[in-house]
Design a protein around this motif. Structure first.
Motif, PDB file in Angstrom:
ATOM      1  N   ARG A 221      35.072  18.745 -44.357  1.00  0.00           N
ATOM      2  CA  ARG A 221      34.321  19.679 -45.211  1.00  0.00           C
ATOM      3  C   ARG A 221      33.287  20.450 -44.393  1.00  0.00           C
ATOM      4  NH1 ARG A 221      32.952  15.881 -50.487  1.00  0.00           N
ATOM      5  NH2 ARG A 221      34.978  16.084 -51.551  1.00  0.00           N
ATOM      6  N   ALA A 222      32.586  19.744 -43.515  1.00  0.00           N
ATOM      7  CA  ALA A 222      31.553  20.386 -42.704  1.00  0.00           C
ATOM      8  C   ALA A 222      32.161  21.461 -41.798  1.00  0.00           C
ATOM      9  CB  ALA A 222      30.820  19.345 -41.861  1.00  0.00           C
ATOM     10  N   ARG A 223      33.287  21.133 -41.179  1.00  0.00           N
ATOM     11  CA  ARG A 223      33.943  22.092 -40.278  1.00  0.00           C
ATOM     12  C   ARG A 223      34.471  23.304 -41.050  1.00  0.00           C
ATOM     13  NH1 ARG A 223      35.208  20.211 -35.131  1.00  0.00           N
ATOM     14  NH2 ARG A 223      34.628  18.035 -34.754  1.00  0.00           N
ATOM     15  N   ALA A 224      35.117  23.054 -42.180  1.00  0.00           N
ATOM     16  CA  ALA A 224      35.658  24.155 -42.976  1.00  0.00           C
ATOM     17  C   ALA A 224      34.543  25.050 -43.508  1.00  0.00           C
ATOM     18  CB  ALA A 224      36.498  23.604 -44.132  1.00  0.00           C
ATOM     19  N   ALA A 225      33.458  24.430 -43.956  1.00  0.00           N
ATOM     20  CA  ALA A 225      32.323  25.204 -44.475  1.00  0.00           C
ATOM     21  C   ALA A 225      31.666  26.033 -43.375  1.00  0.00           C
ATOM     22  CB  ALA A 225      31.295  24.262 -45.103  1.00  0.00           C
ATOM     23  N   ALA A 226      31.481  25.419 -42.198  1.00  0.00           N
ATOM     24  CA  ALA A 226      30.857  26.134 -41.082  1.00  0.00           C
ATOM     25  C   ALA A 226      31.721  27.301 -40.625  1.00  0.00           C
ATOM     26  CB  ALA A 226      30.620  25.169 -39.917  1.00  0.00           C
ATOM     27  N   GLY A 227      33.026  27.078 -40.542  1.00  0.00           N
ATOM     28  CA  GLY A 227      33.928  28.156 -40.122  1.00  0.00           C
ATOM     29  C   GLY A 227      33.919  29.311 -41.107  1.00  0.00           C
ATOM     30  N   THR A 228      33.912  28.981 -42.399  1.00  0.00           N
ATOM     31  CA  THR A 228      33.893  30.020 -43.434  1.00  0.00           C
ATOM     32  C   THR A 228      32.585  30.801 -43.399  1.00  0.00           C
ATOM     33  OG1 THR A 228      35.316  28.641 -44.817  1.00  0.00           O
ATOM     34  CG2 THR A 228      34.166  30.452 -45.897  1.00  0.00           C
ATOM     35  N   LEU A 229      31.470  30.082 -43.272  1.00  0.00           N
ATOM     36  CA  LEU A 229      30.164  30.742 -43.175  1.00  0.00           C
ATOM     37  C   LEU A 229      30.117  31.642 -41.943  1.00  0.00           C
ATOM     38  CD1 LEU A 229      27.241  31.115 -44.144  1.00  0.00           C
ATOM     39  CD2 LEU A 229      26.625  29.086 -42.809  1.00  0.00           C
ATOM     40  N   PHE A 230      30.675  31.166 -40.842  1.00  0.00           N
ATOM     41  CA  PHE A 230      30.716  31.948 -39.605  1.00  0.00           C
ATOM     42  C   PHE A 230      31.465  33.265 -39.818  1.00  0.00           C
ATOM     43  CE2 PHE A 230      32.575  33.025 -35.446  1.00  0.00           C
ATOM     44  CZ  PHE A 230      31.455  32.984 -34.636  1.00  0.00           C
ATOM     45  N   VAL A 231      32.607  33.198 -40.494  1.00  0.00           N
ATOM     46  CA  VAL A 231      33.391  34.408 -40.768  1.00  0.00           C
ATOM     47  C   VAL A 231      32.570  35.388 -41.602  1.00  0.00           C
ATOM     48  CG1 VAL A 231      35.434  35.339 -41.934  1.00  0.00           C
ATOM     49  CG2 VAL A 231      35.611  33.228 -40.605  1.00  0.00           C
ATOM     50  N   HIS A 232      31.914  34.879 -42.644  1.00  0.00           N
ATOM     51  CA  HIS A 232      31.123  35.752 -43.512  1.00  0.00           C
ATOM     52  C   HIS A 232      29.941  36.365 -42.763  1.00  0.00           C
ATOM     53  CE1 HIS A 232      32.730  33.603 -47.342  1.00  0.00           C
ATOM     54  NE2 HIS A 232      33.525  34.569 -46.948  1.00  0.00           N
ATOM     55  N   LEU A 233      29.270  35.553 -41.951  1.00  0.00           N
ATOM     56  CA  LEU A 233      28.106  36.065 -41.224  1.00  0.00           C
ATOM     57  C   LEU A 233      28.499  37.041 -40.126  1.00  0.00           C
ATOM     58  CD1 LEU A 233      25.880  32.854 -40.912  1.00  0.00           C
ATOM     59  CD2 LEU A 233      25.618  34.769 -42.496  1.00  0.00           C
ATOM     60  N   CYS A 234      29.743  36.972 -39.672  1.00  0.00           N
ATOM     61  CA  CYS A 234      30.211  37.907 -38.644  1.00  0.00           C
ATOM     62  C   CYS A 234      30.825  39.164 -39.242  1.00  0.00           C
ATOM     63  CB  CYS A 234      31.244  37.226 -37.734  1.00  0.00           C
ATOM     64  SG  CYS A 234      30.546  35.941 -36.685  1.00  0.00           S
ATOM     65  N   SER A 235      30.903  39.217 -40.569  1.00  0.00           N
ATOM     66  CA  SER A 235      31.443  40.403 -41.227  1.00  0.00           C
ATOM     67  C   SER A 235      30.423  41.523 -41.174  1.00  0.00           C
ATOM     68  CB  SER A 235      31.819  40.083 -42.683  1.00  0.00           C
ATOM     69  OG  SER A 235      32.819  39.093 -42.727  1.00  0.00           O
ATOM     70  N   GLU A 236      30.905  42.717 -41.434  1.00  0.00           N
ATOM     71  CA  GLU A 236      30.037  43.893 -41.303  1.00  0.00           C
ATOM     72  C   GLU A 236      29.048  44.038 -42.459  1.00  0.00           C
ATOM     73  OE1 GLU A 236      29.837  45.733 -38.644  1.00  0.00           O
ATOM     74  OE2 GLU A 236      31.356  44.465 -37.737  1.00  0.00           O
ATOM     75  N   SER A 237      29.353  43.442 -43.595  1.00  0.00           N
ATOM     76  CA  SER A 237      28.539  43.656 -44.788  1.00  0.00           C
ATOM     77  C   SER A 237      27.209  42.915 -44.712  1.00  0.00           C
ATOM     78  CB  SER A 237      29.301  43.198 -46.042  1.00  0.00           C
ATOM     79  OG  SER A 237      28.451  43.212 -47.156  1.00  0.00           O
ATOM     80  N   SER A 238      26.119  43.664 -44.651  1.00  0.00           N
ATOM     81  CA  SER A 238      24.793  43.034 -44.622  1.00  0.00           C
ATOM     82  C   SER A 238      24.468  42.408 -45.974  1.00  0.00           C
ATOM     83  CB  SER A 238      23.719  44.072 -44.261  1.00  0.00           C
ATOM     84  OG  SER A 238      23.715  45.131 -45.200  1.00  0.00           O
ATOM     85  N   THR A 239      25.054  42.944 -47.052  1.00  0.00           N
ATOM     86  CA  THR A 239      24.840  42.378 -48.380  1.00  0.00           C
ATOM     87  C   THR A 239      25.354  40.947 -48.437  1.00  0.00           C
ATOM     88  OG1 THR A 239      25.110  44.567 -49.370  1.00  0.00           O
ATOM     89  CG2 THR A 239      25.315  42.667 -50.848  1.00  0.00           C
ATOM     90  N   VAL A 240      26.537  40.730 -47.870  1.00  0.00           N
ATOM     91  CA  VAL A 240      27.123  39.387 -47.843  1.00  0.00           C
ATOM     92  C   VAL A 240      26.222  38.439 -47.061  1.00  0.00           C
ATOM     93  CG1 VAL A 240      29.029  37.999 -46.937  1.00  0.00           C
ATOM     94  CG2 VAL A 240      29.512  40.132 -48.135  1.00  0.00           C
ATOM     95  N   LYS A 241      25.734  38.909 -45.903  1.00  0.00           N
ATOM     96  CA  LYS A 241      24.894  38.057 -45.055  1.00  0.00           C
ATOM     97  C   LYS A 241      23.635  37.621 -45.798  1.00  0.00           C
ATOM     98  CE  LYS A 241      26.358  40.647 -41.008  1.00  0.00           C
ATOM     99  NZ  LYS A 241      25.965  41.773 -40.170  1.00  0.00           N
ATOM    100  N   HIS A 242      22.966  38.565 -46.441  1.00  0.00           N
ATOM    101  CA  HIS A 242      21.722  38.244 -47.115  1.00  0.00           C
ATOM    102  C   HIS A 242      21.961  37.325 -48.307  1.00  0.00           C
ATOM    103  CE1 HIS A 242      19.906  42.098 -45.239  1.00  0.00           C
ATOM    104  NE2 HIS A 242      19.553  41.028 -44.556  1.00  0.00           N
ATOM    105  N   LYS A 243      23.061  37.557 -49.035  1.00  0.00           N
ATOM    106  CA  LYS A 243      23.365  36.717 -50.185  1.00  0.00           C
ATOM    107  C   LYS A 243      23.661  35.283 -49.737  1.00  0.00           C
ATOM    108  CE  LYS A 243      26.122  36.417 -54.390  1.00  0.00           C
ATOM    109  NZ  LYS A 243      26.195  34.969 -54.330  1.00  0.00           N
ATOM    110  N   LEU A 244      24.397  35.137 -48.620  1.00  0.00           N
ATOM    111  CA  LEU A 244      24.719  33.811 -48.129  1.00  0.00           C
ATOM    112  C   LEU A 244      23.459  33.053 -47.718  1.00  0.00           C
ATOM    113  CD1 LEU A 244      27.895  34.646 -46.044  1.00  0.00           C
ATOM    114  CD2 LEU A 244      27.800  33.053 -47.949  1.00  0.00           C
ATOM    115  N   LEU A 245      22.524  33.745 -47.094  1.00  0.00           N
ATOM    116  CA  LEU A 245      21.290  33.095 -46.666  1.00  0.00           C
ATOM    117  C   LEU A 245      20.453  32.689 -47.880  1.00  0.00           C
ATOM    118  CD1 LEU A 245      20.246  35.209 -43.573  1.00  0.00           C
ATOM    119  CD2 LEU A 245      20.961  32.830 -43.596  1.00  0.00           C
ATOM    120  N   GLN A 246      20.472  33.532 -48.934  1.00  0.00           N
ATOM    121  CA  GLN A 246      19.717  33.185 -50.157  1.00  0.00           C
ATOM    122  C   GLN A 246      20.338  31.974 -50.836  1.00  0.00           C
ATOM    123  OE1 GLN A 246      19.836  36.816 -52.386  1.00  0.00           O
ATOM    124  NE2 GLN A 246      18.262  37.824 -51.174  1.00  0.00           N
ATOM    125  N   ASP A 247      21.683  31.915 -50.835  1.00  0.00           N
ATOM    126  CA  ASP A 247      22.370  30.775 -51.461  1.00  0.00           C
ATOM    127  C   ASP A 247      22.047  29.485 -50.733  1.00  0.00           C
ATOM    128  OD1 ASP A 247      23.445  32.522 -53.240  1.00  0.00           O
ATOM    129  OD2 ASP A 247      25.443  32.605 -52.317  1.00  0.00           O
TER     130      ASP A 247
END
Length: 247
Positions: A221-247
């Protein structure tokens, strides 16, 4: 190394010419190949810094999945380009966990149908492709057009995100589950459960070694979650990045 005595007091981030850097006291973090550890955006830098700040008396490198993924992206130890990463990811379709089915025992076959079919159906509709499943040891016959569609989809991600996608696929042994997770169609817990369906079935039937099962489950679970978060944080959308950090 699996562990090392913590040698720093404070962790901070700073912006350099190549991106955001991690500071351990007054030292700049370096990669295993001695490159300056620089990430493309502040959100990812904060996430990595949090990993380093969370270490106690010893640094447990095996718990720092985001740092590991950044090191891989920066050092690229296998020296692969984007096209090679994409081909490696799509190749997993040929042995995708959710496409391989059993005929016996009947209870497991029914469980696979009930749990995996909806995810396969979602992927077929989401990407307008044919995937299917098979009980043959050779696996399903994936159409060339399906592979081309997934190649085109993955080509929309940058090099860093592709490293993360391949990491998630390797953990779950499934391109379909990984895309469902990254697209937020299924949760980390659900993706991991579906990737371990046969093992969970056997545990329900025969019991388990409790500590070993729990450790493996939490680690995946930790590895899958970290990999998914990594993909989202490396995406171009700053909205996604900020929402993920707030969550």
């Amino acid at each position: 190394p699996p562990e090392r005595k913590r040698f720093y007091q404070n962790v901070s981030i700073s912006q350099g010419e190549g991106g955001f850097e991690i500071n351990l006291d007054h030292r700049k973090l370096k990669t295993p190949q001695a490159k300056l550890f620089t990430v493309p955006n502040e959100a990812l830098a904060i996430a990595v810094a949090t990993e380093w700040d969370s270490q106690k008396d010893t640094i447990k490198f095996y718990t720092m999945h985001l740092t590991t993924l950044c090191n891989t992206a920066l050092d690229n130890p296998t020296q692969r380009d984007r096209a090679q990463l994409i081909r490696a990811a799509v190749k997993f379709l040929e042995t995708d966990t959710v496409c391989y089915r059993v005929e016996e025992p009947a209870a497991l076959a029914e469980l696979q149908k009930n749990e995996w079919d909806p995810v396969v159906a979602w992927a077929e509709k989401r990407y307008n492709v044919a995937i299917g499943s098979s009980t043959s040891i050779l696996g399903p016959n994936i159409p060339a057009s399906t592979k081309e569609t997934f190649i085109s989809h993955l080509a929309s991600y940058n090099m860093w995100a592709l490293q993360g996608i391949e990491y998630v696929i390797t953990q779950l042994k499934s391109l379909i589950l990984s895309l469902g997770l990254i697209d937020r169609h299924i949760t980390v817990e659900k993706a991991v459960l579906l990737s371990r369906l046969e093992e969970e079935y056997q545990i329900q039937r025969w019991g388990n070694v409790e500590w070993a099962h729990d450790y493996d489950l939490c680690e995946l679970r930790a590895r899958a979650a970290a990999g998914t978060l990594f993909v989202h944080l490396c995406s171009e959308s700053s909205t996604v990045k900020h929402k993920l950090l707030q969550d």
